[in-house]
Design an enzyme around this catalytic site. Structure first.
Site, mmCIF file in Angstrom:
data_model
loop_
_atom_site.group_PDB
_atom_site.id
_atom_site.type_symbol
_atom_site.label_atom_id
_atom_site.label_comp_id
_atom_site.label_asym_id
_atom_site.label_seq_id
_atom_site.Cartn_x
_atom_site.Cartn_y
_atom_site.Cartn_z
ATOM 1 N N ARG A 25 0.821 -1.211 0.000
ATOM 2 C CA ARG A 25 0.000 0.000 0.000
ATOM 3 C C ARG A 25 0.860 1.268 0.000
ATOM 4 O O ARG A 25 0.451 2.298 0.515
ATOM 5 C CB ARG A 25 -0.958 0.023 1.190
ATOM 6 C CG ARG A 25 -2.027 -1.059 1.134
ATOM 7 C CD ARG A 25 -3.005 -0.914 2.287
ATOM 8 N NE ARG A 25 -3.929 -2.051 2.336
ATOM 9 C CZ ARG A 25 -4.568 -2.437 3.433
ATOM 10 N NH1 ARG A 25 -4.411 -1.784 4.564
ATOM 11 N NH2 ARG A 25 -5.390 -3.462 3.400
ATOM 12 N N ARG A 38 -6.854 12.132 -5.334
ATOM 13 C CA ARG A 38 -8.108 11.524 -4.885
ATOM 14 C C ARG A 38 -9.183 12.556 -4.558
ATOM 15 O O ARG A 38 -10.379 12.244 -4.541
ATOM 16 C CB ARG A 38 -7.849 10.639 -3.664
ATOM 17 C CG ARG A 38 -7.376 9.248 -4.022
ATOM 18 C CD ARG A 38 -8.491 8.354 -4.540
ATOM 19 N NE ARG A 38 -9.285 7.825 -3.433
ATOM 20 C CZ ARG A 38 -10.527 8.108 -3.178
ATOM 21 N NH1 ARG A 38 -11.191 8.923 -3.973
ATOM 22 N NH2 ARG A 38 -11.157 7.584 -2.147
ATOM 23 N N ASP A 74 -6.920 -2.590 -7.632
ATOM 24 C CA ASP A 74 -7.598 -3.240 -6.524
ATOM 25 C C ASP A 74 -7.837 -4.693 -6.904
ATOM 26 O O ASP A 74 -8.112 -5.004 -8.068
ATOM 27 C CB ASP A 74 -8.930 -2.552 -6.218
ATOM 28 C CG ASP A 74 -9.529 -3.055 -4.920
ATOM 29 O OD1 ASP A 74 -10.273 -4.062 -4.958
ATOM 30 O OD2 ASP A 74 -9.250 -2.464 -3.861
#
Length: 345
Positions: A25, A38, A74
């Site tokens: 991550r 984001r 993902d």
């Protein structure tokens, strides 16, 4: 030897110029530059926008000095491509219509990744272009059991009672679903390799939710099937799961080149469980990155000392994903420390 090949050499239990480092991550919301992107796009939209996904993939390479980039995506985009509607939000993944019957499983398709997952392949190609050989790029997928668990539960679970009840009570259903997921993952990972991924990691995130006997039935055999079905030209494969101390030997038997170890098992103990045939990845507790530098340094050196006892083949990483509120400067401190402490003449 250089930063470009130290990760790949370590995966193969060869001796690089220093111990390579990357963080699970590492492309994420602890970085202000990631948060800036984001703020303009949703998570799933970001995954499906190759230019932005490539930018996010590269951010930690530049900021932290890590020795590998990992594709920003993902694990559940495969499940979506198989026919399940997917919602990805900050509170976690959600399948509004989870699997509830054999008919639901039969309706799932094995997608052609060039069509339904082309955005991932475009991200790989764009990232490789931007990296220009600086560091290798790791592609990834979820483990078959982990994807099945999400697809049955419909969301993250503490106990996975629906998934366990479905798969452990009906051998035919389990085989049908896990085989279909495996087939989808084989095609998906092969497409990632063909697009230029230098290595792969299989995240069987919920492996530790199963007892060893159950994992040996509905977990590891399907990972092994995926790995042996890939046409590789030396690209290493890592398997990783959380709370898998009792499963490390099973994971090592899947055909993987490297096994990820969480922080609950010292690397020297992990080596006794895996044997000498695989490299080890890990395994600093992610919470250590919040400690003052002298204490953090001592903990990093403890992992490195333990890795030396474990023998050749170590990639330094956290024992799980980097936490969202981690100070980036502390992550950079760890990278520099590992490189400095393990540099070979």
């Amino acid at each position: 030897m250089s930063r470009a090949d130290r990760y790949l050499r370590a995966c193969k239990r060869e001796e690089p110029d220093c111990t390579p480092v990357w963080f699970m991550r590492q492309a994420g919301r602890y970085l202000p530059e990631y948060r800036a992107i984001r703020s303009k796009v949703g998570f799933l939209e970001l995954c499906k926008t190759p230019d932005l996904a490539a930018e996010v993939t590269i951010q930690p390479v530049d900021r932290l000095g890590v020795d590998a980039a990992i594709l920003f995506s993902d694990i559940l985009v495969v499940s979506e491509a198989m026919g399940l509607a997917l919602e990805l939000e900050d509170k976690g993944p959600h399948f509004p219509e989870p699997l509830r019957s054999r008919a639901d499983v039969d309706r799932l398709r094995v997608p052609d990744p060039r069509e339904s997952l082309g955005f991932v392949l475009d991200t790989i190609r764009e990232t490789k272009k931007r990296l220009a050989g600086k560091v290798p790029l790791i592609g990834f997928c979820g483990g078959p059991w982990t994807l099945a668990a999400y697809m049955i539960e419909g969301k993250t679970s503490r106990s996975f009672e629906k998934a366990k009840a479905a798969l452990l009570s009906d051998e035919s259903l389990a085989s049908a679903l896990l085989t279909k997921i495996s087939d989808a993952l084989i095609a998906y990972l092969q497409a990632q390799l063909d697009a230029g991924a230098d290595a792969l990691q299989i995240f069987d995130s919920w492996a530790g939710a199963l007892a060893p006997d159950d994992y040996s039935r509905i977990g590891s055999p399907y990972i092994a099937r995926v790995i042996r079905s890939l046409r590789r030209e030396g690209q290493p494969v890592t398997v990783f799961g959380v709370e898998t101390g009792e499963l490390l030997g099973v994971l090592a038997g899947t055909g993987a080149d490297m096994v990820g170890v969480d922080w609950r098992v010292p690397l020297s103990d992990a080596r006794k469980r895996t044997g000498d045939g695989v490299a080890l990845q890990g395994n600093l507790d992610p919470a250590s990155l919040f400690l003052p530098e002298p204490i953090l340094e001592a903990r990093v050196k403890r992992v490195l000392d333990d890795a030396r006892q474990a023998g050749p083949g170590h990639v330094f990483n956290l024992g799980h994903g980097i936490l969202p509120t981690t100070p980036p400067e502390n992550a950079r401190f760890v990278v520099d420390l590992v490189h400095r402490d393990t540099t070979r003449e």
